[in-house]
Design a protein around this motif. Structure first.
Motif, PDB file in Angstrom:
ATOM      1  N   TRP A 191     -17.559 -38.596  -2.704  1.00  0.00           N
ATOM      2  CA  TRP A 191     -18.261 -39.806  -2.259  1.00  0.00           C
ATOM      3  C   TRP A 191     -19.711 -39.480  -1.943  1.00  0.00           C
ATOM      4  O   TRP A 191     -19.984 -38.570  -1.148  1.00  0.00           O
ATOM      5  CB  TRP A 191     -17.577 -40.392  -1.024  1.00  0.00           C
ATOM      6  CG  TRP A 191     -18.262 -41.596  -0.451  1.00  0.00           C
ATOM      7  CD1 TRP A 191     -18.794 -42.649  -1.136  1.00  0.00           C
ATOM      8  CD2 TRP A 191     -18.503 -41.864   0.934  1.00  0.00           C
ATOM      9  NE1 TRP A 191     -19.334 -43.567  -0.262  1.00  0.00           N
ATOM     10  CE2 TRP A 191     -19.172 -43.109   1.015  1.00  0.00           C
ATOM     11  CE3 TRP A 191     -18.208 -41.179   2.115  1.00  0.00           C
ATOM     12  CZ2 TRP A 191     -19.556 -43.672   2.223  1.00  0.00           C
ATOM     13  CZ3 TRP A 191     -18.586 -41.746   3.318  1.00  0.00           C
ATOM     14  CH2 TRP A 191     -19.252 -42.979   3.360  1.00  0.00           C
ATOM     15  N   ASN A 192     -20.620 -40.195  -2.591  1.00  0.00           N
ATOM     16  CA  ASN A 192     -22.035 -40.102  -2.276  1.00  0.00           C
ATOM     17  C   ASN A 192     -22.283 -41.064  -1.116  1.00  0.00           C
ATOM     18  O   ASN A 192     -22.183 -42.283  -1.291  1.00  0.00           O
ATOM     19  CB  ASN A 192     -22.892 -40.475  -3.489  1.00  0.00           C
ATOM     20  CG  ASN A 192     -24.279 -39.870  -3.415  1.00  0.00           C
ATOM     21  OD1 ASN A 192     -24.719 -39.442  -2.345  1.00  0.00           O
ATOM     22  ND2 ASN A 192     -24.967 -39.839  -4.532  1.00  0.00           N
ATOM     23  N   VAL A 193     -22.565 -40.520   0.059  1.00  0.00           N
ATOM     24  CA  VAL A 193     -22.589 -41.290   1.306  1.00  0.00           C
ATOM     25  C   VAL A 193     -23.489 -42.518   1.184  1.00  0.00           C
ATOM     26  O   VAL A 193     -24.635 -42.427   0.752  1.00  0.00           O
ATOM     27  CB  VAL A 193     -23.053 -40.404   2.473  1.00  0.00           C
ATOM     28  CG1 VAL A 193     -23.120 -41.212   3.773  1.00  0.00           C
ATOM     29  CG2 VAL A 193     -22.113 -39.216   2.633  1.00  0.00           C
ATOM     30  N   GLY A 194     -22.935 -43.662   1.581  1.00  0.00           N
ATOM     31  CA  GLY A 194     -23.675 -44.911   1.546  1.00  0.00           C
ATOM     32  C   GLY A 194     -23.453 -45.732   0.298  1.00  0.00           C
ATOM     33  O   GLY A 194     -23.746 -46.926   0.271  1.00  0.00           O
ATOM     34  N   GLN A 195     -22.927 -45.106  -0.767  1.00  0.00           N
ATOM     35  CA  GLN A 195     -22.669 -45.834  -2.004  1.00  0.00           C
ATOM     36  C   GLN A 195     -21.252 -46.383  -2.014  1.00  0.00           C
ATOM     37  O   GLN A 195     -20.397 -45.950  -1.246  1.00  0.00           O
ATOM     38  CB  GLN A 195     -22.906 -44.936  -3.220  1.00  0.00           C
ATOM     39  CG  GLN A 195     -24.356 -44.493  -3.379  1.00  0.00           C
ATOM     40  CD  GLN A 195     -24.599 -43.746  -4.672  1.00  0.00           C
ATOM     41  OE1 GLN A 195     -23.708 -43.619  -5.514  1.00  0.00           O
ATOM     42  NE2 GLN A 195     -25.816 -43.253  -4.848  1.00  0.00           N
ATOM     43  N   SER A 196     -20.991 -47.331  -2.898  1.00  0.00           N
ATOM     44  CA  SER A 196     -19.690 -48.006  -2.921  1.00  0.00           C
ATOM     45  C   SER A 196     -18.658 -47.283  -3.767  1.00  0.00           C
ATOM     46  O   SER A 196     -17.457 -47.457  -3.564  1.00  0.00           O
ATOM     47  CB  SER A 196     -19.865 -49.437  -3.441  1.00  0.00           C
ATOM     48  OG  SER A 196     -20.421 -49.424  -4.749  1.00  0.00           O
ATOM     49  N   GLU A 197     -19.096 -46.459  -4.719  1.00  0.00           N
ATOM     50  CA  GLU A 197     -18.159 -45.830  -5.638  1.00  0.00           C
ATOM     51  C   GLU A 197     -17.602 -44.526  -5.074  1.00  0.00           C
ATOM     52  O   GLU A 197     -18.317 -43.737  -4.461  1.00  0.00           O
ATOM     53  CB  GLU A 197     -18.834 -45.557  -6.981  1.00  0.00           C
ATOM     54  CG  GLU A 197     -19.210 -46.808  -7.746  1.00  0.00           C
ATOM     55  CD  GLU A 197     -19.823 -46.480  -9.087  1.00  0.00           C
ATOM     56  OE1 GLU A 197     -20.126 -45.298  -9.322  1.00  0.00           O
ATOM     57  OE2 GLU A 197     -20.016 -47.408  -9.890  1.00  0.00           O
ATOM     58  N   VAL A 198     -16.300 -44.340  -5.306  1.00  0.00           N
ATOM     59  CA  VAL A 198     -15.618 -43.103  -4.955  1.00  0.00           C
ATOM     60  C   VAL A 198     -14.943 -42.578  -6.211  1.00  0.00           C
ATOM     61  O   VAL A 198     -14.304 -43.336  -6.944  1.00  0.00           O
ATOM     62  CB  VAL A 198     -14.569 -43.345  -3.848  1.00  0.00           C
ATOM     63  CG1 VAL A 198     -13.690 -42.123  -3.667  1.00  0.00           C
ATOM     64  CG2 VAL A 198     -15.257 -43.694  -2.534  1.00  0.00           C
ATOM     65  N   HIS A 199     -15.087 -41.280  -6.471  1.00  0.00           N
ATOM     66  CA  HIS A 199     -14.499 -40.669  -7.669  1.00  0.00           C
ATOM     67  C   HIS A 199     -13.297 -39.828  -7.241  1.00  0.00           C
ATOM     68  O   HIS A 199     -13.426 -38.889  -6.457  1.00  0.00           O
ATOM     69  CB  HIS A 199     -15.534 -39.822  -8.399  1.00  0.00           C
ATOM     70  CG  HIS A 199     -16.716 -40.617  -8.868  1.00  0.00           C
ATOM     71  ND1 HIS A 199     -16.747 -41.268 -10.078  1.00  0.00           N
ATOM     72  CD2 HIS A 199     -17.898 -40.902  -8.256  1.00  0.00           C
ATOM     73  CE1 HIS A 199     -17.893 -41.906 -10.210  1.00  0.00           C
ATOM     74  NE2 HIS A 199     -18.614 -41.702  -9.121  1.00  0.00           N
ATOM     75  N   LEU A 200     -12.118 -40.181  -7.767  1.00  0.00           N
ATOM     76  CA  LEU A 200     -10.856 -39.596  -7.328  1.00  0.00           C
ATOM     77  C   LEU A 200     -10.164 -38.874  -8.474  1.00  0.00           C
ATOM     78  O   LEU A 200     -10.011 -39.427  -9.565  1.00  0.00           O
ATOM     79  CB  LEU A 200      -9.948 -40.695  -6.770  1.00  0.00           C
ATOM     80  CG  LEU A 200      -8.607 -40.250  -6.188  1.00  0.00           C
ATOM     81  CD1 LEU A 200      -8.827 -39.455  -4.913  1.00  0.00           C
ATOM     82  CD2 LEU A 200      -7.720 -41.465  -5.904  1.00  0.00           C
ATOM     83  N   TYR A 201      -9.714 -37.641  -8.215  1.00  0.00           N
ATOM     84  CA  TYR A 201      -9.007 -36.823  -9.204  1.00  0.00           C
ATOM     85  C   TYR A 201      -7.764 -36.225  -8.558  1.00  0.00           C
ATOM     86  O   TYR A 201      -7.667 -36.125  -7.328  1.00  0.00           O
ATOM     87  CB  TYR A 201      -9.910 -35.699  -9.724  1.00  0.00           C
ATOM     88  CG  TYR A 201     -11.159 -36.206 -10.424  1.00  0.00           C
ATOM     89  CD1 TYR A 201     -11.164 -36.446 -11.786  1.00  0.00           C
ATOM     90  CD2 TYR A 201     -12.319 -36.458  -9.702  1.00  0.00           C
ATOM     91  CE1 TYR A 201     -12.299 -36.930 -12.434  1.00  0.00           C
ATOM     92  CE2 TYR A 201     -13.461 -36.947 -10.326  1.00  0.00           C
ATOM     93  CZ  TYR A 201     -13.449 -37.174 -11.691  1.00  0.00           C
ATOM     94  OH  TYR A 201     -14.566 -37.661 -12.310  1.00  0.00           O
ATOM     95  N   ARG A 202      -6.831 -35.810  -9.418  1.00  0.00           N
ATOM     96  CA  ARG A 202      -5.638 -35.134  -8.913  1.00  0.00           C
ATOM     97  C   ARG A 202      -5.358 -33.886  -9.751  1.00  0.00           C
ATOM     98  O   ARG A 202      -4.513 -33.871 -10.634  1.00  0.00           O
ATOM     99  CB  ARG A 202      -4.429 -36.060  -8.936  1.00  0.00           C
ATOM    100  CG  ARG A 202      -3.290 -35.506  -8.081  1.00  0.00           C
ATOM    101  CD  ARG A 202      -2.054 -36.388  -8.128  1.00  0.00           C
ATOM    102  NE  ARG A 202      -1.022 -35.854  -7.258  1.00  0.00           N
ATOM    103  CZ  ARG A 202       0.253 -36.191  -7.348  1.00  0.00           C
ATOM    104  NH1 ARG A 202       0.654 -37.050  -8.268  1.00  0.00           N
ATOM    105  NH2 ARG A 202       1.147 -35.668  -6.524  1.00  0.00           N
ATOM    106  N   PRO A 203      -6.057 -32.790  -9.438  1.00  0.00           N
ATOM    107  CA  PRO A 203      -5.852 -31.547 -10.179  1.00  0.00           C
ATOM    108  C   PRO A 203      -4.689 -30.717  -9.656  1.00  0.00           C
ATOM    109  O   PRO A 203      -4.296 -29.734 -10.277  1.00  0.00           O
ATOM    110  CB  PRO A 203      -7.169 -30.807  -9.973  1.00  0.00           C
ATOM    111  CG  PRO A 203      -7.643 -31.280  -8.636  1.00  0.00           C
ATOM    112  CD  PRO A 203      -7.188 -32.698  -8.505  1.00  0.00           C
ATOM    113  N   HIS A 204      -4.146 -31.085  -8.481  1.00  0.00           N
ATOM    114  CA  HIS A 204      -3.050 -30.338  -7.854  1.00  0.00           C
ATOM    115  C   HIS A 204      -1.898 -31.279  -7.564  1.00  0.00           C
ATOM    116  O   HIS A 204      -2.022 -32.498  -7.653  1.00  0.00           O
ATOM    117  CB  HIS A 204      -3.525 -29.672  -6.560  1.00  0.00           C
ATOM    118  CG  HIS A 204      -4.590 -28.644  -6.762  1.00  0.00           C
ATOM    119  ND1 HIS A 204      -4.328 -27.339  -7.109  1.00  0.00           N
ATOM    120  CD2 HIS A 204      -5.954 -28.741  -6.654  1.00  0.00           C
ATOM    121  CE1 HIS A 204      -5.468 -26.658  -7.206  1.00  0.00           C
ATOM    122  NE2 HIS A 204      -6.463 -27.493  -6.939  1.00  0.00           N
TER     123      HIS A 204
END
Length: 460
Positions: A191-204
């Motif tokens: 998460w880039n603080v203050g922005q609305s987008e969150v990038h989510l991954y599941r490598p584990h």
């Protein structure tokens, strides 16, 4: 037809039903139940990740349905009953994922609906800026801070991952305010603080135990997991590569400031492993504690000096230059009554703070860390929350930050040797349990919760 005669039992049953109806009517329970069923809990709006809506392709790997020995008519297996118990702070090692134990593309690991390309470009741009201004960032960061200046802006709150956050790390760069967090399901969110987008991954496929962002190359991020897997997220190649696989769980991940190729892993029951990326193998392995190591930290003033905390109730300091074969002798051992969840050196390296489930935070200072101060603090969060016992140093040797059960952040003064205040906000809707401070932004403090939320305190 004549009415059928009731038995004594039936008459008594009907009488009990009549009396119960009268009692409920007198207490107005029916009307209260109707009111409760119509009550709708208000929703709290925050930024959050968006899960991918499209269906994932079916895997060719057959689904294995687990059936108990009892349903298969097989007698129970009594092997391993003696001495095989697992305590609440030592979860059993998760079975390896059948999806992929090797290299995973970022596209396959992605669980949010935001574009990979934009995120990868931003990481690569950060890495280039880091290289360009590396000489500027080497300068000393001004660390003076007034606690009263810290506040929580509603725009600096986001739900970054689902479930409980187990690790949180700011990117070490003056050009960006991005944070990476890991959770109990094996997700890693950015998460880039203050922005609305969150990038989510599941490598584990098990709890994330450590996140390590390479200071010299922000596009390379290591993640370790309870399933014994160590991965490298390489944004340039757009993959989560498999670096190391252990038969034991990995409980912590660290690296000294003067190292670029060696990684330090808390492996198994009390083991410390040095993994050398250049040769792709273990360089050293020592058993330092009787139980799992919870944290590994290095003294920035003397990077060859390490501190470990353990569930065996001790924290130790070590000089990694002096070994006797496969043995390492502790410089100092600090003892608590219960599990020691963290041991962190202060920013100057002159003090060491240990936090424990015995409801204490201890601060050691002096030439040989012989000067000790013990501060009482309630670290019992309950079963479903991460422990508070990982107090985080601020930007100098003045303060430590730790969670508070009343949805706040307790501030401990290392100078006054006591808790001096609690950071509170009406926007805090959960208890922060994991913390990190931004290396180049004095006053930027992240608190992560067991509900996947991240709260960013900043200086006015």
């Amino acid at each position: 037809m004549a009415p059928q005669k009731l038995t004594d039992y039936e008459r008594k049953r009907l009488e009990n039903i009549r009396r119960n109806d009268e009692m409920m009517a007198a207490l107005k329970l029916h009307s209260k139940a109707t009111q409760l069923s119509n009550f709708k809990r208000p929703r709290v709006g925050t930024k959050s990740y968006n899960m991918k809506s499209e269906k994932k392709p079916k895997t060719e790997t057959p689904i294995v349905i687990r059936r108990s020995l009892r349903t298969r008519g097989i007698p129970p297996d009594s092997k391993g009953l003696d001495g095989d118990s697992v305590g609440p702070t030592t979860p059993r090692k998760t079975e390896p994922s059948v999806v992929s134990l090797g290299r995973i593309s970022m596209a396959d690991a992605r669980e949010s609906d935001h574009s990979d390309s934009f995120f990868v470009e931003s990481l690569m741009g950060m890495a280039q800026l880091k290289a360009q201004y590396a000489s500027v960032e080497k300068g000393k960061v001004e660390a003076s801070l007034g606690l009263e200046a810290l506040y929580l802006d509603p725009e600096n709150i986001a739900r970054v991952v689902p479930g409980r956050i187990t690790s949180a790390r700011f990117f070490p760069s003056s050009s960006v305010k991005m944070i990476a967090v890991g959770n109990t399901f094996g997700n890693v969110g950015f998460w880039n603080v203050g922005q609305s987008e969150v990038h989510l991954y599941r490598p584990h496929r098990a709890p994330i135990s450590g996140i390590l962002i390479q200071p010299h190359c922000l596009s390379k991020i290591y993640t370790s997991c309870y399933d014994g897997i160590l991965r490298l997220m390489d944004a340039e190649k757009e993959i989560f590569d498999l670096v190391f696989e252990s038969d034991e769980s990995i409980f912590a991940l660290s690296q000294p400031t003067n190292e670029t190729n060696c990684l330090y892993l808390a492996e198994g029951s009390g083991g410390l492993t040095i993994w050398d990326n250049r040769i792709g193998k273990r360089m050293s392995h020592w058993v330092l504690h009787e139980s799992r190591i919870n944290t590994i930290d290095f003294n920035c003033k003397n990077p060859h000096i390490a501190a470990t905390s353990s569930t065996d109730g001790t924290a130790c300091t070590w000089d990694l230059r002096y070994t006797d074969g496969d043995k390492l002798t502790a410089l100092r051992t600090f003892t608590h009554k219960r599990s020691v969840q963290s041991a962190y050196f202060s920013p100057s390296g002159c003090s060491l703070a240990t936090t424990s489930l015995d409801n204490t935070i201890a601060i050691y200072s002096g030439v040989n860390m012989e000067d000790a101060a013990v501060i009482n603090h309630n670290n019992q969060t309950g079963r479903w929350l991460s422990t508070f016992s990982r107090a985080k140093w601020g930007w100098d040797d003045s303060y430590l930050f730790v969670g508070n059960l009343k949805r706040g952040v307790d501030v401990v003064s290392a100078v006054q040797r006591k808790m001096v205040m609690t950071l509170e906000s009406q926007h805090m809707s959960a208890i922060p349990c994991r913390f990190d401070t931004h290396s180049y932004e004095v006053g930027m403090l992240a608190g992560a919760t067991s509900g996947g939320q991240v709260y960013i305190w900043t200086s006015r």
